[in-house]
Design an enzyme around this catalytic site. Sequence first.
Site, mmCIF file in Angstrom:
data_model
loop_
_atom_site.group_PDB
_atom_site.id
_atom_site.type_symbol
_atom_site.label_atom_id
_atom_site.label_comp_id
_atom_site.label_asym_id
_atom_site.label_seq_id
_atom_site.Cartn_x
_atom_site.Cartn_y
_atom_site.Cartn_z
ATOM 1 N N GLY A 51 0.826 -1.198 0.000
ATOM 2 C CA GLY A 51 0.000 0.000 0.000
ATOM 3 C C GLY A 51 0.856 1.241 0.000
ATOM 4 O O GLY A 51 2.050 1.174 0.308
ATOM 5 N N CYS A 78 5.246 -6.142 1.567
ATOM 6 C CA CYS A 78 5.606 -4.715 1.567
ATOM 7 C C CYS A 78 4.935 -3.974 2.734
ATOM 8 O O CYS A 78 5.287 -4.196 3.874
ATOM 9 C CB CYS A 78 5.269 -4.106 0.216
ATOM 10 S SG CYS A 78 6.152 -2.565 -0.052
ATOM 11 N N TYR A 79 3.932 -3.142 2.471
ATOM 12 C CA TYR A 79 3.272 -2.456 3.586
ATOM 13 C C TYR A 79 2.745 -3.476 4.606
ATOM 14 O O TYR A 79 2.808 -3.238 5.815
ATOM 15 C CB TYR A 79 2.123 -1.573 3.079
ATOM 16 C CG TYR A 79 1.436 -0.797 4.183
ATOM 17 C CD1 TYR A 79 2.015 0.354 4.701
ATOM 18 C CD2 TYR A 79 0.231 -1.239 4.736
ATOM 19 C CE1 TYR A 79 1.419 1.055 5.731
ATOM 20 C CE2 TYR A 79 -0.382 -0.543 5.766
ATOM 21 C CZ TYR A 79 0.214 0.604 6.259
ATOM 22 O OH TYR A 79 -0.388 1.297 7.285
ATOM 23 N N HIS A 165 7.691 -7.667 -3.897
ATOM 24 C CA HIS A 165 6.379 -8.046 -4.438
ATOM 25 C C HIS A 165 6.438 -9.368 -5.224
ATOM 26 O O HIS A 165 6.882 -9.370 -6.366
ATOM 27 C CB HIS A 165 5.849 -6.937 -5.357
ATOM 28 C CG HIS A 165 5.475 -5.702 -4.606
ATOM 29 N ND1 HIS A 165 4.238 -5.521 -4.049
ATOM 30 C CD2 HIS A 165 6.197 -4.603 -4.286
ATOM 31 C CE1 HIS A 165 4.195 -4.351 -3.435
ATOM 32 N NE2 HIS A 165 5.366 -3.777 -3.555
ATOM 33 N N GLU A 167 4.006 -10.901 -6.461
ATOM 34 C CA GLU A 167 2.896 -10.991 -7.415
ATOM 35 C C GLU A 167 3.220 -10.413 -8.780
ATOM 36 O O GLU A 167 2.512 -10.682 -9.744
ATOM 37 C CB GLU A 167 1.647 -10.307 -6.827
ATOM 38 C CG GLU A 167 1.722 -8.789 -6.676
ATOM 39 C CD GLU A 167 2.379 -8.329 -5.369
ATOM 40 O OE1 GLU A 167 3.148 -9.109 -4.782
ATOM 41 O OE2 GLU A 167 2.137 -7.181 -4.958
ATOM 42 N N ASP A 223 -18.598 -7.663 -21.285
ATOM 43 C CA ASP A 223 -18.808 -7.596 -19.842
ATOM 44 C C ASP A 223 -20.281 -7.674 -19.460
ATOM 45 O O ASP A 223 -20.657 -8.416 -18.558
ATOM 46 C CB ASP A 223 -18.191 -6.318 -19.265
ATOM 47 C CG ASP A 223 -16.729 -6.179 -19.660
ATOM 48 O OD1 ASP A 223 -16.144 -7.198 -20.048
ATOM 49 O OD2 ASP A 223 -16.196 -5.061 -19.587
ATOM 50 N N LYS A 364 -9.996 -8.928 -17.645
ATOM 51 C CA LYS A 364 -10.700 -9.191 -18.906
ATOM 52 C C LYS A 364 -10.529 -10.634 -19.387
ATOM 53 O O LYS A 364 -11.493 -11.282 -19.789
ATOM 54 C CB LYS A 364 -10.167 -8.235 -19.971
ATOM 55 C CG LYS A 364 -11.017 -8.182 -21.209
ATOM 56 C CD LYS A 364 -12.158 -7.248 -20.971
ATOM 57 C CE LYS A 364 -12.987 -7.021 -22.208
ATOM 58 N NZ LYS A 364 -13.965 -5.950 -21.958
#
Length: 508
Positions: A51, A78-79, A165, A167, A223, A364
Amino acid sequence: EILVIDFGSQYTQLIARRVRELKVYSEIIPCNAPFSEIEKRNPSGIILSGGPASVFEKDSPSIDRKIFNLEIPILGICYGMQLITHLLGGKVSRAEKREYGKAILKIDDFSDLFAEIKNETVVWMSHADKINEMPEGFIRLAHTENSPYAAMADKVRKIYALQFHPEVVHTEEGKKILKNFVFKICGCKPTWNMHSFVERETEEIRKKVGKYKVVCALSGGVDSTVTAVLVHKAIGDALTCIFVDNGLLRAGEREKVEEMLRNNFHINLKVVDASERFLKRLKGVHDPERKRKIIGGEFIKIFEEEAKKIEGVKFLAQGTLYPDVIESISFKGPSATIKSHHNVGGLLKRMKLKLIEPLRELFKDEVRELGKELGIPEEILYRHPFPGPGLAIRCVGEVTRERLEILRQADKIVLEEIKKSGWYKKVWQSFAVLLPIRTVGVMGDERTYEHVIAIRAVHSVDGMTADWVKLPHELLERLSNRIINEVKGVNRVVYDITSKPPGTIEWE
Ligand code: XMP
Protein backbone atom coordinates in the site's frame (compact mmCIF):
# COMPACT_ATOMS: atom_id res chain seq x y z
CA GLU A 1 -9.91 -19.75 0.14
CA ILE A 2 -7.10 -17.22 0.43
CA LEU A 3 -8.29 -13.86 1.67
CA VAL A 4 -6.38 -10.81 0.45
CA ILE A 5 -6.68 -7.75 2.65
CA ASP A 6 -6.21 -4.60 0.63
CA PHE A 7 -4.19 -1.67 1.87
CA GLY A 8 -4.49 0.20 -1.39
CA SER A 9 -1.67 -1.25 -3.48
CA GLN A 10 -1.94 -1.06 -7.23
CA TYR A 11 -0.96 -4.75 -7.21
CA THR A 12 -3.63 -6.05 -4.84
CA GLN A 13 -5.73 -7.55 -7.58
CA LEU A 14 -2.69 -9.15 -9.07
CA ILE A 15 -2.13 -11.05 -5.83
CA ALA A 16 -5.65 -12.49 -5.94
CA ARG A 17 -5.21 -13.30 -9.58
CA ARG A 18 -1.94 -15.15 -9.03
CA VAL A 19 -3.59 -17.25 -6.34
CA ARG A 20 -6.49 -18.05 -8.66
CA GLU A 21 -3.96 -19.08 -11.29
CA LEU A 22 -2.83 -21.70 -8.77
CA LYS A 23 -6.43 -22.95 -8.82
CA VAL A 24 -7.19 -21.74 -5.33
CA TYR A 25 -10.04 -19.32 -4.79
CA SER A 26 -9.07 -15.87 -3.66
CA GLU A 27 -11.00 -12.77 -2.79
CA ILE A 28 -10.15 -9.26 -1.69
CA ILE A 29 -11.61 -7.25 1.15
CA PRO A 30 -10.67 -3.69 2.09
CA CYS A 31 -8.57 -3.31 5.22
CA ASN A 32 -11.31 -1.40 7.00
CA ALA A 33 -13.79 -4.26 6.71
CA PRO A 34 -14.93 -5.38 10.16
CA PHE A 35 -12.89 -8.12 11.80
CA SER A 36 -15.97 -10.34 11.90
CA GLU A 37 -15.84 -10.42 8.10
CA ILE A 38 -12.49 -12.22 8.26
CA GLU A 39 -13.68 -14.60 10.96
CA LYS A 40 -16.84 -15.36 9.07
CA ARG A 41 -14.94 -16.35 5.95
CA ASN A 42 -12.53 -18.52 7.87
CA PRO A 43 -9.95 -18.56 5.06
CA SER A 44 -7.09 -21.06 4.79
CA GLY A 45 -4.65 -18.19 4.55
CA ILE A 46 -4.51 -14.39 4.65
CA ILE A 47 -2.36 -12.09 2.55
CA LEU A 48 -1.85 -8.49 3.61
CA SER A 49 -1.23 -6.41 0.49
CA GLY A 50 1.17 -3.56 -0.05
CA GLY A 51 0.00 0.00 0.00
CA PRO A 52 1.04 3.61 -0.50
CA ALA A 53 0.91 4.56 3.19
CA SER A 54 3.68 4.53 5.78
CA VAL A 55 3.11 3.10 9.24
CA PHE A 56 4.50 6.37 10.58
CA GLU A 57 1.71 8.46 9.17
CA LYS A 58 -1.13 9.43 11.41
CA ASP A 59 -4.25 7.40 10.58
CA SER A 60 -2.32 5.04 8.36
CA PRO A 61 -4.45 1.99 7.63
CA SER A 62 -4.12 -0.85 10.09
CA ILE A 63 -5.75 -4.06 11.08
CA ASP A 64 -7.17 -5.67 14.18
CA ARG A 65 -4.38 -7.39 16.14
CA LYS A 66 -6.72 -10.30 16.77
CA ILE A 67 -5.86 -11.44 13.27
CA PHE A 68 -2.60 -12.82 14.66
CA ASN A 69 -4.47 -15.09 17.08
CA LEU A 70 -6.67 -16.76 14.49
CA GLU A 71 -4.10 -19.49 13.84
CA ILE A 72 -4.49 -18.84 10.13
CA PRO A 73 -1.24 -18.48 8.15
CA ILE A 74 -0.52 -14.86 7.20
CA LEU A 75 1.69 -13.42 4.49
CA GLY A 76 2.47 -9.71 4.61
CA ILE A 77 3.74 -8.05 1.45
CA CYS A 78 5.61 -4.71 1.57
CA TYR A 79 3.27 -2.46 3.59
CA GLY A 80 1.78 -5.65 4.98
CA MET A 81 5.24 -6.60 6.28
CA GLN A 82 5.81 -3.20 7.83
CA LEU A 83 2.44 -3.37 9.50
CA ILE A 84 3.14 -6.82 10.95
CA THR A 85 6.46 -5.55 12.27
CA HIS A 86 4.90 -2.40 13.70
CA LEU A 87 2.01 -4.22 15.39
CA LEU A 88 4.10 -7.04 16.83
CA GLY A 89 6.78 -4.85 18.36
CA GLY A 90 9.57 -4.81 15.78
CA LYS A 91 11.13 -1.65 14.39
CA VAL A 92 10.34 -0.02 11.08
CA SER A 93 12.31 2.97 9.85
CA ARG A 94 12.38 5.29 6.94
CA ALA A 95 15.03 3.97 4.54
CA GLU A 96 17.65 6.56 3.60
CA LYS A 97 17.36 5.34 0.06
CA ARG A 98 14.04 4.40 -1.41
CA GLU A 99 14.36 1.04 -3.03
CA TYR A 100 12.56 0.72 -6.29
CA GLY A 101 12.92 -1.88 -9.00
CA LYS A 102 15.12 -4.91 -9.36
CA ALA A 103 17.06 -6.39 -6.45
CA ILE A 104 18.90 -9.63 -5.85
CA LEU A 105 17.38 -11.66 -3.05
CA LYS A 106 19.72 -13.93 -1.13
CA ILE A 107 17.94 -16.76 0.62
CA ASP A 108 18.86 -17.69 4.20
CA ASP A 109 16.19 -20.31 4.85
CA PHE A 110 14.94 -22.72 2.21
CA SER A 111 12.64 -24.74 4.41
CA ASP A 112 9.16 -23.64 3.41
CA LEU A 113 8.38 -20.27 1.78
CA PHE A 114 11.55 -20.43 -0.30
CA ALA A 115 11.60 -24.18 -0.95
CA GLU A 116 13.17 -24.90 -4.33
CA ILE A 117 14.02 -21.24 -4.93
CA LYS A 118 17.48 -20.40 -6.31
CA ASN A 119 20.15 -19.18 -3.84
CA GLU A 120 20.01 -15.80 -5.48
CA THR A 121 16.90 -14.70 -7.26
CA VAL A 122 15.64 -11.48 -8.85
CA VAL A 123 12.82 -9.71 -7.00
CA TRP A 124 10.93 -6.45 -7.49
CA MET A 125 11.04 -3.89 -4.71
CA SER A 126 8.98 -0.77 -4.30
CA HIS A 127 9.22 0.74 -0.82
CA ALA A 128 10.43 3.66 1.25
CA ASP A 129 10.22 2.16 4.76
CA LYS A 130 12.19 -0.84 5.89
CA ILE A 131 12.51 -3.28 8.77
CA ASN A 132 15.33 -2.57 11.23
CA GLU A 133 14.41 -4.99 13.92
CA MET A 134 12.19 -8.02 13.61
CA PRO A 135 9.42 -8.62 16.15
CA GLU A 136 10.06 -11.25 18.80
CA GLY A 137 9.81 -14.82 17.58
CA PHE A 138 10.71 -13.96 13.98
CA ILE A 139 13.68 -15.26 12.05
CA ARG A 140 15.21 -13.93 8.88
CA LEU A 141 14.44 -15.88 5.69
CA ALA A 142 16.24 -13.71 3.11
CA HIS A 143 18.03 -10.42 2.58
CA THR A 144 19.15 -8.04 -0.15
CA GLU A 145 21.96 -5.53 -0.22
CA ASN A 146 19.65 -2.76 0.98
CA SER A 147 17.21 -4.70 3.09
CA PRO A 148 18.73 -6.81 5.88
CA TYR A 149 15.27 -8.30 6.43
CA ALA A 150 13.79 -8.76 2.99
CA ALA A 151 11.83 -11.78 4.22
CA MET A 152 11.06 -13.01 7.72
CA ALA A 153 8.80 -15.44 9.54
CA ASP A 154 7.46 -16.55 12.85
CA LYS A 155 7.14 -20.21 11.98
CA VAL A 156 5.30 -21.14 15.13
CA ARG A 157 2.49 -18.70 14.48
CA LYS A 158 2.88 -19.13 10.71
CA ILE A 159 3.30 -15.42 10.05
CA TYR A 160 5.42 -14.66 6.98
CA ALA A 161 6.44 -11.35 5.50
CA LEU A 162 8.15 -10.11 2.35
CA GLN A 163 9.59 -6.72 1.60
CA PHE A 164 9.32 -7.31 -2.15
CA HIS A 165 6.38 -8.05 -4.44
CA PRO A 166 6.04 -11.74 -5.36
CA GLU A 167 2.90 -10.99 -7.41
CA VAL A 168 4.56 -8.98 -10.20
CA VAL A 169 6.15 -10.70 -13.18
CA HIS A 170 9.48 -8.99 -12.57
CA THR A 171 9.94 -11.10 -9.46
CA GLU A 172 11.26 -14.11 -11.29
CA GLU A 173 10.25 -16.83 -8.88
CA GLY A 174 7.32 -14.93 -7.38
CA LYS A 175 4.82 -17.48 -8.50
CA LYS A 176 6.77 -20.27 -6.84
CA ILE A 177 6.96 -18.30 -3.61
CA LEU A 178 3.20 -17.74 -3.60
CA LYS A 179 2.74 -21.39 -4.49
CA ASN A 180 4.79 -22.41 -1.46
CA PHE A 181 2.71 -20.16 0.77
CA VAL A 182 -0.62 -21.35 -0.59
CA PHE A 183 0.12 -25.10 -0.74
CA LYS A 184 2.92 -25.83 1.73
CA ILE A 185 2.04 -23.32 4.44
CA CYS A 186 -1.74 -22.91 4.11
CA GLY A 187 -2.37 -26.46 2.94
CA CYS A 188 -4.74 -25.49 0.13
CA LYS A 189 -5.64 -27.90 -2.66
CA PRO A 190 -5.70 -26.83 -6.32
CA THR A 191 -9.38 -27.52 -6.96
CA TRP A 192 -10.78 -24.14 -7.98
CA ASN A 193 -11.65 -23.25 -11.58
CA MET A 194 -14.18 -21.20 -13.52
CA HIS A 195 -16.76 -23.91 -12.97
CA SER A 196 -16.49 -23.47 -9.23
CA PHE A 197 -16.51 -19.69 -9.69
CA VAL A 198 -19.88 -19.98 -11.43
CA GLU A 199 -21.25 -22.21 -8.68
CA ARG A 200 -20.06 -19.93 -5.94
CA GLU A 201 -21.17 -16.68 -7.58
CA THR A 202 -24.61 -17.93 -8.56
CA GLU A 203 -25.14 -19.16 -5.02
CA GLU A 204 -24.11 -15.78 -3.67
CA ILE A 205 -26.31 -13.87 -6.11
CA ARG A 206 -29.28 -16.05 -5.20
CA LYS A 207 -28.74 -15.39 -1.52
CA LYS A 208 -28.30 -11.67 -2.00
CA VAL A 209 -31.28 -11.16 -4.28
CA GLY A 210 -33.78 -13.25 -2.32
CA LYS A 211 -37.30 -12.71 -3.59
CA TYR A 212 -36.55 -9.43 -5.34
CA LYS A 213 -35.89 -8.56 -8.97
CA VAL A 214 -32.76 -7.49 -10.81
CA VAL A 215 -32.29 -5.24 -13.83
CA CYS A 216 -29.24 -5.18 -16.05
CA ALA A 217 -28.27 -2.67 -18.71
CA LEU A 218 -27.18 -4.72 -21.66
CA SER A 219 -24.82 -3.19 -24.19
CA GLY A 220 -24.01 -6.29 -26.19
CA GLY A 221 -20.37 -6.10 -25.14
CA VAL A 222 -18.42 -8.84 -23.40
CA ASP A 223 -18.81 -7.60 -19.84
CA SER A 224 -22.51 -6.92 -19.75
CA THR A 225 -23.28 -10.12 -21.66
CA VAL A 226 -21.29 -12.30 -19.29
CA THR A 227 -22.87 -10.52 -16.32
CA ALA A 228 -26.37 -11.07 -17.69
CA VAL A 229 -25.84 -14.74 -18.45
CA LEU A 230 -24.29 -15.36 -15.03
CA VAL A 231 -27.05 -13.55 -13.13
CA HIS A 232 -29.65 -15.32 -15.25
CA LYS A 233 -28.12 -18.65 -14.35
CA ALA A 234 -28.51 -17.70 -10.72
CA ILE A 235 -32.04 -16.28 -10.63
CA GLY A 236 -33.63 -16.98 -14.03
CA ASP A 237 -36.62 -14.82 -14.83
CA ALA A 238 -36.11 -12.57 -11.83
CA LEU A 239 -33.61 -10.84 -14.12
CA THR A 240 -34.70 -8.40 -16.78
CA CYS A 241 -32.16 -7.05 -19.23
CA ILE A 242 -32.77 -3.69 -20.81
CA PHE A 243 -31.18 -2.95 -24.15
CA VAL A 244 -31.49 0.63 -25.31
CA ASP A 245 -31.27 1.04 -29.06
CA ASN A 246 -30.00 4.60 -29.20
CA GLY A 247 -29.72 4.64 -32.97
CA LEU A 248 -25.95 4.89 -32.60
CA LEU A 249 -25.23 1.17 -32.90
CA ARG A 250 -23.25 -0.72 -35.49
CA ALA A 251 -24.89 -2.59 -38.34
CA GLY A 252 -26.88 -5.61 -37.15
CA GLU A 253 -25.99 -5.03 -33.50
CA ARG A 254 -29.45 -5.04 -32.04
CA GLU A 255 -30.51 -8.13 -33.97
CA LYS A 256 -27.43 -10.01 -32.83
CA VAL A 257 -28.08 -9.20 -29.19
CA GLU A 258 -31.75 -10.16 -29.43
CA GLU A 259 -30.97 -13.41 -31.17
CA MET A 260 -28.38 -14.47 -28.66
CA LEU A 261 -30.01 -13.51 -25.40
CA ARG A 262 -33.56 -14.46 -26.28
CA ASN A 263 -33.02 -17.52 -28.42
CA ASN A 264 -29.82 -18.96 -26.98
CA PHE A 265 -30.14 -18.08 -23.35
CA HIS A 266 -33.88 -17.41 -22.92
CA ILE A 267 -33.21 -14.26 -20.97
CA ASN A 268 -35.95 -11.72 -20.31
CA LEU A 269 -34.91 -8.97 -22.69
CA LYS A 270 -36.57 -5.62 -23.08
CA VAL A 271 -35.46 -3.73 -26.18
CA VAL A 272 -36.24 -0.04 -26.17
CA ASP A 273 -36.23 1.67 -29.54
CA ALA A 274 -35.12 5.16 -28.62
CA SER A 275 -33.20 6.24 -31.71
CA GLU A 276 -35.70 9.01 -32.43
CA ARG A 277 -35.23 10.43 -28.96
CA PHE A 278 -31.45 10.41 -29.09
CA LEU A 279 -31.22 11.89 -32.55
CA LYS A 280 -33.59 14.68 -31.62
CA ARG A 281 -31.47 15.62 -28.63
CA LEU A 282 -28.29 15.46 -30.71
CA LYS A 283 -29.62 17.73 -33.45
CA GLY A 284 -27.27 20.61 -34.11
CA VAL A 285 -24.74 19.41 -31.51
CA HIS A 286 -21.10 19.40 -32.65
CA ASP A 287 -19.15 19.47 -29.41
CA PRO A 288 -17.82 16.02 -28.38
CA GLU A 289 -18.30 16.48 -24.64
CA ARG A 290 -21.85 17.73 -25.11
CA LYS A 291 -22.60 14.72 -27.25
CA ARG A 292 -21.31 12.42 -24.53
CA LYS A 293 -23.27 14.17 -21.80
CA ILE A 294 -26.49 14.17 -23.78
CA ILE A 295 -26.17 10.49 -24.64
CA GLY A 296 -25.23 9.52 -21.07
CA GLY A 297 -28.06 11.54 -19.59
CA GLU A 298 -30.65 10.29 -22.02
CA PHE A 299 -29.56 6.70 -21.48
CA ILE A 300 -30.01 6.96 -17.73
CA LYS A 301 -33.44 8.55 -18.15
CA ILE A 302 -34.67 5.83 -20.46
CA PHE A 303 -33.19 3.09 -18.38
CA GLU A 304 -34.85 4.46 -15.28
CA GLU A 305 -38.23 4.76 -17.00
CA GLU A 306 -38.03 1.14 -18.05
CA ALA A 307 -36.67 -0.17 -14.77
CA LYS A 308 -39.50 1.53 -12.88
CA LYS A 309 -42.02 -0.49 -14.85
CA ILE A 310 -40.73 -3.70 -13.29
CA GLU A 311 -42.17 -4.45 -9.89
CA GLY A 312 -39.97 -5.40 -6.97
CA VAL A 313 -36.68 -4.32 -8.49
CA LYS A 314 -34.04 -3.93 -5.82
CA PHE A 315 -30.80 -4.57 -7.68
CA LEU A 316 -28.85 -3.36 -10.67
CA ALA A 317 -26.41 -5.86 -12.16
CA GLN A 318 -23.38 -4.27 -13.75
CA GLY A 319 -20.39 -5.70 -15.57
CA THR A 320 -17.79 -3.68 -13.72
CA LEU A 321 -14.35 -5.25 -14.02
CA TYR A 322 -11.46 -4.81 -11.67
CA PRO A 323 -9.67 -2.22 -13.79
CA ASP A 324 -12.83 -0.09 -13.59
CA VAL A 325 -12.68 0.00 -9.82
CA ILE A 326 -8.95 -0.01 -9.43
CA GLU A 327 -8.78 3.21 -7.50
CA SER A 328 -11.90 2.90 -5.46
CA ILE A 329 -11.95 -0.61 -4.02
CA SER A 330 -9.41 0.29 -1.37
CA PHE A 331 -10.02 1.62 2.10
CA LYS A 332 -10.38 5.22 0.97
CA GLY A 333 -14.10 5.00 0.53
CA PRO A 334 -16.98 2.89 -0.57
CA SER A 335 -17.86 4.78 -3.73
CA ALA A 336 -17.02 2.80 -6.83
CA THR A 337 -15.88 4.70 -9.87
CA ILE A 338 -18.38 4.13 -12.59
CA LYS A 339 -17.62 4.77 -16.21
CA SER A 340 -18.57 8.33 -16.90
CA HIS A 341 -21.03 7.60 -19.65
CA HIS A 342 -22.97 5.26 -17.42
CA ASN A 343 -23.17 7.53 -14.47
CA VAL A 344 -25.53 5.33 -12.51
CA GLY A 345 -24.78 6.87 -9.12
CA GLY A 346 -27.86 9.10 -9.19
CA LEU A 347 -30.00 6.30 -10.54
CA LEU A 348 -29.06 4.01 -7.66
CA LYS A 349 -30.02 6.66 -5.15
CA ARG A 350 -33.26 7.70 -6.80
CA MET A 351 -34.46 4.15 -7.25
CA LYS A 352 -32.88 2.86 -4.05
CA LEU A 353 -31.11 0.12 -5.97
CA LYS A 354 -28.15 -1.90 -4.82
CA LEU A 355 -25.38 -3.00 -7.13
CA ILE A 356 -24.53 -6.54 -8.10
CA GLU A 357 -21.11 -6.69 -9.71
CA PRO A 358 -20.14 -10.34 -10.09
CA LEU A 359 -17.11 -9.56 -12.28
CA ARG A 360 -15.54 -6.95 -10.09
CA GLU A 361 -12.68 -9.19 -9.04
CA LEU A 362 -11.78 -10.33 -12.52
CA PHE A 363 -9.50 -9.28 -15.33
CA LYS A 364 -10.70 -9.19 -18.91
CA ASP A 365 -9.13 -12.51 -19.87
CA GLU A 366 -10.70 -14.15 -16.83
CA VAL A 367 -14.08 -12.74 -17.89
CA ARG A 368 -13.60 -14.36 -21.29
CA GLU A 369 -12.78 -17.67 -19.66
CA LEU A 370 -15.89 -17.31 -17.51
CA GLY A 371 -17.93 -16.54 -20.61
CA LYS A 372 -16.66 -19.70 -22.24
CA GLU A 373 -17.66 -21.70 -19.17
CA LEU A 374 -21.15 -20.18 -19.47
CA GLY A 375 -21.42 -21.21 -23.12
CA ILE A 376 -21.22 -17.74 -24.66
CA PRO A 377 -19.95 -17.90 -28.25
CA GLU A 378 -16.35 -16.84 -28.94
CA GLU A 379 -17.58 -14.28 -31.43
CA ILE A 380 -18.94 -12.28 -28.54
CA LEU A 381 -16.19 -12.97 -26.04
CA TYR A 382 -13.50 -11.61 -28.34
CA ARG A 383 -15.35 -8.54 -29.53
CA HIS A 384 -13.54 -5.26 -29.72
CA PRO A 385 -14.56 -2.64 -27.17
CA PHE A 386 -17.26 -0.28 -28.34
CA PRO A 387 -17.80 3.06 -26.58
CA GLY A 388 -21.03 3.82 -24.73
CA PRO A 389 -21.81 6.90 -26.87
CA GLY A 390 -21.51 4.61 -29.89
CA LEU A 391 -21.13 5.86 -33.42
CA ALA A 392 -21.94 9.42 -32.28
CA ILE A 393 -18.33 9.99 -31.25
CA ARG A 394 -17.09 8.52 -34.53
CA CYS A 395 -19.35 10.81 -36.50
CA VAL A 396 -17.26 13.93 -36.14
CA GLY A 397 -19.51 16.98 -36.32
CA GLU A 398 -23.27 16.79 -36.30
CA VAL A 399 -24.95 13.43 -35.86
CA THR A 400 -27.74 12.88 -38.35
CA ARG A 401 -29.50 9.77 -39.58
CA GLU A 402 -27.94 10.13 -43.05
CA ARG A 403 -24.39 10.61 -41.75
CA LEU A 404 -24.80 7.70 -39.34
CA GLU A 405 -25.90 5.46 -42.19
CA ILE A 406 -22.78 6.31 -44.21
CA LEU A 407 -20.59 5.62 -41.20
CA ARG A 408 -22.41 2.39 -40.39
CA GLN A 409 -21.88 1.01 -43.88
CA ALA A 410 -18.22 1.95 -43.93
CA ASP A 411 -17.72 0.49 -40.48
CA LYS A 412 -19.34 -2.77 -41.55
CA ILE A 413 -16.87 -3.08 -44.42
CA VAL A 414 -13.91 -2.35 -42.13
CA LEU A 415 -14.99 -5.06 -39.71
CA GLU A 416 -15.73 -7.59 -42.46
CA GLU A 417 -12.34 -7.16 -44.11
CA ILE A 418 -10.42 -7.03 -40.85
CA LYS A 419 -12.06 -10.29 -39.82
CA LYS A 420 -11.56 -11.96 -43.17
CA SER A 421 -7.86 -11.13 -43.17
CA GLY A 422 -7.30 -12.56 -39.69
CA TRP A 423 -6.41 -9.21 -38.11
CA TYR A 424 -9.45 -8.93 -35.88
CA LYS A 425 -7.99 -11.01 -33.06
CA LYS A 426 -4.62 -9.32 -33.39
CA VAL A 427 -5.79 -5.76 -32.77
CA TRP A 428 -7.46 -4.03 -29.83
CA GLN A 429 -9.90 -2.05 -31.93
CA SER A 430 -10.58 -1.24 -35.56
CA PHE A 431 -13.29 1.00 -36.92
CA ALA A 432 -14.32 3.76 -39.32
CA VAL A 433 -14.73 7.45 -38.55
CA LEU A 434 -16.77 9.89 -40.63
CA LEU A 435 -15.16 13.31 -41.00
CA PRO A 436 -17.08 16.58 -41.16
CA ILE A 437 -15.53 17.71 -44.42
CA ARG A 438 -15.97 17.04 -48.09
CA THR A 439 -13.22 16.78 -50.62
CA VAL A 440 -13.07 16.84 -54.40
CA GLY A 441 -12.64 13.68 -56.40
CA VAL A 442 -13.22 12.27 -59.82
CA MET A 443 -15.33 9.20 -60.47
CA GLY A 444 -15.97 8.08 -64.01
CA ASP A 445 -15.54 11.32 -65.84
CA GLU A 446 -17.30 13.36 -63.27
CA ARG A 447 -16.18 15.65 -60.54
CA THR A 448 -17.37 14.57 -57.08
CA TYR A 449 -17.49 16.50 -53.84
CA GLU A 450 -18.12 14.03 -51.06
CA HIS A 451 -17.38 12.70 -47.58
CA VAL A 452 -14.12 11.34 -46.13
CA ILE A 453 -13.86 8.15 -44.07
CA ALA A 454 -10.90 7.63 -41.76
CA ILE A 455 -9.90 4.12 -40.73
CA ARG A 456 -8.48 3.54 -37.27
CA ALA A 457 -6.83 0.35 -36.01
CA VAL A 458 -4.84 0.22 -32.78
CA HIS A 459 -2.92 -2.16 -30.59
CA SER A 460 -3.42 -1.72 -26.86
CA VAL A 461 -3.43 -3.75 -23.67
CA ASP A 462 -5.82 -1.70 -21.59
CA GLY A 463 -6.97 1.22 -23.73
CA MET A 464 -4.82 3.61 -21.70
CA THR A 465 -2.06 3.77 -24.27
CA ALA A 466 -2.18 2.59 -27.85
CA ASP A 467 -0.20 2.34 -31.04
CA TRP A 468 -1.57 2.41 -34.56
CA VAL A 469 -1.42 -0.90 -36.36
CA LYS A 470 0.77 -1.36 -39.41
CA LEU A 471 -1.94 -3.04 -41.44
CA PRO A 472 -0.68 -4.48 -44.74
CA HIS A 473 -1.05 -2.11 -47.68
CA GLU A 474 -3.06 -4.71 -49.58
CA LEU A 475 -5.64 -4.76 -46.81
CA LEU A 476 -5.81 -0.97 -46.70
CA GLU A 477 -6.19 -0.96 -50.45
CA ARG A 478 -9.11 -3.38 -50.27
CA LEU A 479 -10.76 -1.32 -47.55
CA SER A 480 -10.42 1.87 -49.55
CA ASN A 481 -11.75 0.26 -52.73
CA ARG A 482 -14.71 -1.35 -51.09
CA ILE A 483 -15.71 1.70 -49.07
CA ILE A 484 -15.58 4.03 -52.05
CA ASN A 485 -17.35 1.60 -54.36
CA GLU A 486 -20.01 0.46 -51.94
CA VAL A 487 -20.77 3.42 -49.70
CA LYS A 488 -22.63 6.13 -51.49
CA GLY A 489 -21.44 9.61 -50.59
CA VAL A 490 -17.80 8.73 -49.86
CA ASN A 491 -15.00 9.53 -52.30
CA ARG A 492 -11.90 9.43 -50.08
CA VAL A 493 -10.46 7.11 -47.42
CA VAL A 494 -7.55 7.96 -45.12
CA TYR A 495 -5.68 5.92 -42.48
CA ASP A 496 -5.04 7.29 -38.99
CA ILE A 497 -1.38 6.93 -38.01
CA THR A 498 -1.55 8.54 -34.57
CA SER A 499 -0.63 6.74 -31.35
CA LYS A 500 -2.10 7.42 -27.90
CA PRO A 501 -0.80 9.65 -26.49
CA PRO A 502 -0.89 12.18 -28.09
CA GLY A 503 -4.10 11.10 -29.82
CA THR A 504 -6.93 9.20 -28.14
CA ILE A 505 -8.28 6.01 -29.64
CA GLU A 506 -11.67 7.49 -30.43
CA TRP A 507 -11.75 10.74 -32.36
CA GLU A 508 -14.04 12.47 -29.89
P1 XMP B 1 -9.97 6.87 -25.81
O1 XMP B 1 -10.73 7.43 -26.96
O2 XMP B 1 -10.19 7.65 -24.55
O3 XMP B 1 -10.59 5.45 -25.55
O4 XMP B 1 -8.52 6.67 -26.10
C1 XMP B 1 -10.04 4.45 -24.74
C2 XMP B 1 -10.92 3.21 -24.80
O5 XMP B 1 -12.17 3.49 -24.17
C3 XMP B 1 -13.24 3.37 -25.09
N1 XMP B 1 -14.15 4.48 -24.81
C4 XMP B 1 -15.29 4.35 -24.12
N2 XMP B 1 -15.87 3.27 -23.60
N3 XMP B 1 -17.63 4.62 -22.86
C5 XMP B 1 -17.05 3.41 -22.99
O6 XMP B 1 -17.60 2.42 -22.51
C6 XMP B 1 -17.12 5.76 -23.35
O7 XMP B 1 -17.67 6.84 -23.20
C7 XMP B 1 -15.87 5.61 -24.03
N4 XMP B 1 -15.06 6.49 -24.64
C8 XMP B 1 -14.00 5.76 -25.11
C9 XMP B 1 -12.61 3.45 -26.45
O8 XMP B 1 -13.39 2.78 -27.41
C10 XMP B 1 -11.28 2.80 -26.21
O9 XMP B 1 -11.37 1.40 -26.22
